[in-house]
Design a protein around this motif. Structure first.
Motif, PDB file in Angstrom:
ATOM      1  N   PRO A  57       0.798  -1.231   0.000  1.00 17.39           N
ATOM      2  CA  PRO A  57       0.000   0.000   0.000  1.00 17.39           C
ATOM      3  C   PRO A  57       0.832   1.282   0.000  1.00 17.39           C
ATOM      4  CG  PRO A  57      -0.037  -1.028   2.156  1.00 17.39           C
ATOM      5  CD  PRO A  57       0.640  -2.000   1.254  1.00 17.39           C
ATOM      6  N   ARG A  58       2.150   1.153   0.222  1.00 21.70           N
ATOM      7  CA  ARG A  58       2.991   2.349   0.298  1.00 21.70           C
ATOM      8  C   ARG A  58       3.962   2.462  -0.884  1.00 21.70           C
ATOM      9  NH1 ARG A  58       2.546   0.358   5.364  1.00 21.70           N
ATOM     10  NH2 ARG A  58       4.513  -0.779   5.211  1.00 21.70           N
ATOM     11  N   ALA A  59       3.690   1.707  -1.958  1.00 22.25           N
ATOM     12  CA  ALA A  59       4.596   1.763  -3.113  1.00 22.25           C
ATOM     13  C   ALA A  59       3.790   1.778  -4.402  1.00 22.25           C
ATOM     14  CB  ALA A  59       5.537   0.565  -3.100  1.00 22.25           C
ATOM     15  N   GLN A  60       4.300   2.502  -5.384  1.00 22.40           N
ATOM     16  CA  GLN A  60       3.696   2.484  -6.714  1.00 22.40           C
ATOM     17  C   GLN A  60       4.317   1.401  -7.587  1.00 22.40           C
ATOM     18  OE1 GLN A  60       4.125   6.559  -8.130  1.00 22.40           O
ATOM     19  NE2 GLN A  60       2.035   7.023  -7.450  1.00 22.40           N
ATOM     20  N   LYS A  61       5.606   1.101  -7.339  1.00 20.89           N
ATOM     21  CA  LYS A  61       6.297   0.045  -8.067  1.00 20.89           C
ATOM     22  C   LYS A  61       7.194  -0.731  -7.117  1.00 20.89           C
ATOM     23  CE  LYS A  61       6.461   1.390 -12.920  1.00 20.89           C
ATOM     24  NZ  LYS A  61       7.351   1.525 -14.104  1.00 20.89           N
ATOM     25  N   VAL A  62       7.319  -2.023  -7.381  1.00 23.56           N
ATOM     26  CA  VAL A  62       8.261  -2.885  -6.662  1.00 23.56           C
ATOM     27  C   VAL A  62       9.025  -3.675  -7.703  1.00 23.56           C
ATOM     28  CG1 VAL A  62       8.547  -4.794  -5.061  1.00 23.56           C
ATOM     29  CG2 VAL A  62       6.821  -3.042  -4.597  1.00 23.56           C
ATOM     30  N   GLN A  63      10.326  -3.507  -7.728  1.00 25.91           N
ATOM     31  CA  GLN A  63      11.179  -4.182  -8.706  1.00 25.91           C
ATOM     32  C   GLN A  63      10.634  -4.023 -10.133  1.00 25.91           C
ATOM     33  OE1 GLN A  63      13.130  -7.895  -7.391  1.00 25.91           O
ATOM     34  NE2 GLN A  63      11.890  -7.778  -5.534  1.00 25.91           N
ATOM     35  N   ASN A  64      10.315  -2.792 -10.472  1.00 20.69           N
ATOM     36  CA  ASN A  64       9.858  -2.411 -11.816  1.00 20.69           C
ATOM     37  C   ASN A  64       8.493  -2.990 -12.190  1.00 20.69           C
ATOM     38  OD1 ASN A  64      12.205  -0.870 -12.415  1.00 20.69           O
ATOM     39  ND2 ASN A  64      13.315  -2.776 -12.852  1.00 20.69           N
ATOM     40  N   LEU A  65       7.752  -3.479 -11.198  1.00 14.87           N
ATOM     41  CA  LEU A  65       6.394  -3.987 -11.435  1.00 14.87           C
ATOM     42  C   LEU A  65       5.391  -3.063 -10.767  1.00 14.87           C
ATOM     43  CD1 LEU A  65       7.002  -7.765 -10.661  1.00 14.87           C
ATOM     44  CD2 LEU A  65       6.654  -6.778 -12.930  1.00 14.87           C
ATOM     45  N   PRO A  66       4.253  -2.795 -11.396  1.00 10.10           N
ATOM     46  CA  PRO A  66       3.226  -1.964 -10.762  1.00 10.10           C
ATOM     47  C   PRO A  66       2.737  -2.615  -9.467  1.00 10.10           C
ATOM     48  CG  PRO A  66       2.754  -2.296 -13.096  1.00 10.10           C
ATOM     49  CD  PRO A  66       3.872  -3.222 -12.754  1.00 10.10           C
TER      50      PRO A  66
END
Length: 468
Positions: A57-66
């Motif tokens: 809930p606190r990120a727009q992307k993780v390891q270049n994934l939405p």
């Protein structure tokens, strides 16, 4: 929690745990070293081809994934949810998974029954059962399959492909087995850590493995057996051999098993031995025996008679083997007792100072041609059930060429459906030969005792099948 027998809906959905088309990683992290980071890293590194949905809930992307705020915000179907969030958040995540229609849930999070929070664990389990959403875990390391390039968890590598399905409560021992697979080519079809085993039980993974075309044997590491009757039914119904190792029997081991995976052991070892005997499981006493026996039962057919012929270029290896066969209750017979004419035929492939007894010592000067001839004669003899080949390197004997000849003989005579087992005692050259032989489907071991244990297991499983 206890079950009376395998549940069909669970077995049907286990395919989503080992070959999902989509995964939501709930608790995915942008920080290397966190479980939620390593899960996505492992999936990508080892070639997973499905869709990965990070939930954070606190990120727009993780390891270049939405990234998604919750699993409910994912627009597409989710086969598997891998949950790596603090224990107090898990209930709300499971509620979201049920709303989303997730097929199966894996909880890696710890801090449940193993620290005394049994009620919380049982509530989560009952919620999943009420929604027919199988739960694997909690408190586990992960699962995967080399056949699907699937590495899901905080696991450093996949095993090499092969016949052994590895089902373990212990993450550490599972990782040790994966390392052995990499180093010694102990081939696996799939592996899974069950951790606290709150919902999905051993019996259900046994039934799944029994249907899996890549699995030849089923290896089960047990700390606690919550549903012994369900376990027994699944093993009895399995048309594939099941190998077990049961730990936590000592007074201090019982305490350690509960602290580790919340496994309770109210019964003594005789109780478990009776369950295994009635089920028709092969029990190993040591970790090495567990691995060795699982490999041979996955690669070779069982035997019901004891007409075993050993061919070696080392008298010492023959003696070690003969004595260990005796200790294990499966003594070797002399060649003349097994097949009177075989000794004369094998004589053509040894020097005059060789011994045509059993073990058959074709001497330290044995050539690849002599090995080929002796093994061919033994394998083709209708009175011989299994051929055990031993080799040690000498200045005369080329172990690599001998291995190539054994592989060729085995391939040529596969239609006979007879086991061939090898022992290669020596240094690096023998280790390399063991890998080559295993890669060609021939179980090979570095010591006489390991090879004999494997052969004894084939005979024991043959007797189990005969009784059934």
């Amino acid at each position: 929690m206890r079950i009376e027998q395998s549940r069909p809906y669970v077995i049907d959905r286990l395919k989503y745990a080992l070959n999902p088309q989509s995964i939501a990683v709930v608790g995915s992290s942008r920080l290397d070293g966190k479980v939620g980071f390593k899960v996505i890293e492992g999936l990508q590194k080892w070639g997973y081809q499905g869709k990965i949905f990070p939930v954070n809930p606190r990120a727009q992307k993780v390891q270049n994934l939405p990234a998604y705020r919750t699993i409910k915000d994912i627009e597409e179907d989710v086969d598997l949810a891998f949950v790596a969030v603090p224990a107090h958040v898990v209930k709300s995540v499971l509620e979201d998974c049920a709303t989303k229609g997730v097929k199966i849930v894996v909880i890696s999070t710890s801090a449940f029954k193993e620290i005394g929070r049994e009620q919380l664990q049982d509530e989560l389990t009952q919620f999943c059962r009420d929604h027919q959403m199988p739960l694997i875990g909690p408190n586990l390391v992960g699962m995967g399959s080399p056949y699907f390039h699937f590495n899901c968890g905080f696991i450093p590598y996949l095993p090499v492909p092969g016949p052994v399905a590895m089902i373990s409560q212990s993450g550490a021992n599972l990782l040790a087995a994966l390392g052995t697979s990499q180093e010694d080519h102990l081939g696996m079809s799939f592996f899974v850590g069950l951790g606290n085993k709150a919902d999905v039980d051993f019996c259900e993974f046994i039934d799944y493995a029994n249907q899996d075309p890549n699995t030849g044997s089923i290896a089960v590491y047990i700390e606690g057996l919550d549903s012994p009757e369900a376990f027994k039914k699944s093993v009895q119904n399995s048309h594939k051999p099941v190998v077990v190792i049961k730990v936590g029997g000592s007074p201090i081991g019982k305490k350690a098993a509960f602290a580790h995976t919340a496994s309770e052991n109210p019964h003594d070892d005789d109780f478990y031995q009776q369950i295994f005997d009635e089920a028709g499981a092969i029990r190993a006493q040591t970790w090495q025996e567990f691995l060795d026996v699982s490999l041979v039962l996955g690669l070779m057919p069982p035997i019901q008679r004891d007409h075993i012929v050993m061919i070696t270029n080392g008298g010492g290896s023959g003696l070690l083997s003969a004595d260990h066969f005796e200790r294990k209750g499966l003594p070797l017979h002399e060649l003349s007792e097994i097949s009177p004419a075989l000794a004369m035929r094998i004589r053509n492939y040894m020097p005059m100072f060789g011994s045509p007894l059993n073990p058959v010592d074709i001497s330290g000067t044995a050539t690849p041609v002599q090995y080929k001839g002796a093994v061919s004669q033994a394998l083709r003899d209708p009175n011989v059930d299994l051929v055990y080949v031993s080799i040690c390197p000498t200045a005369v004997t080329d172990v690599n060429q001998v291995a190539d000849e054994i592989i060729a003989v085995y391939d040529k005579n596969k239609k006979l459906n007879k086991p061939v087992i090898m022992e290669c005692q020596g240094g690096k050259e023998c280790h390399d030969i063991i890998l080559k032989l295993r890669d060609h489907g021939i179980p090979a071991y570095p010591t006489a005792e390991q090879a004999v244990n494997a052969i004894v297991a084939l005979h024991k499983y043959g007797n189990i099948l005969a009784k059934r």
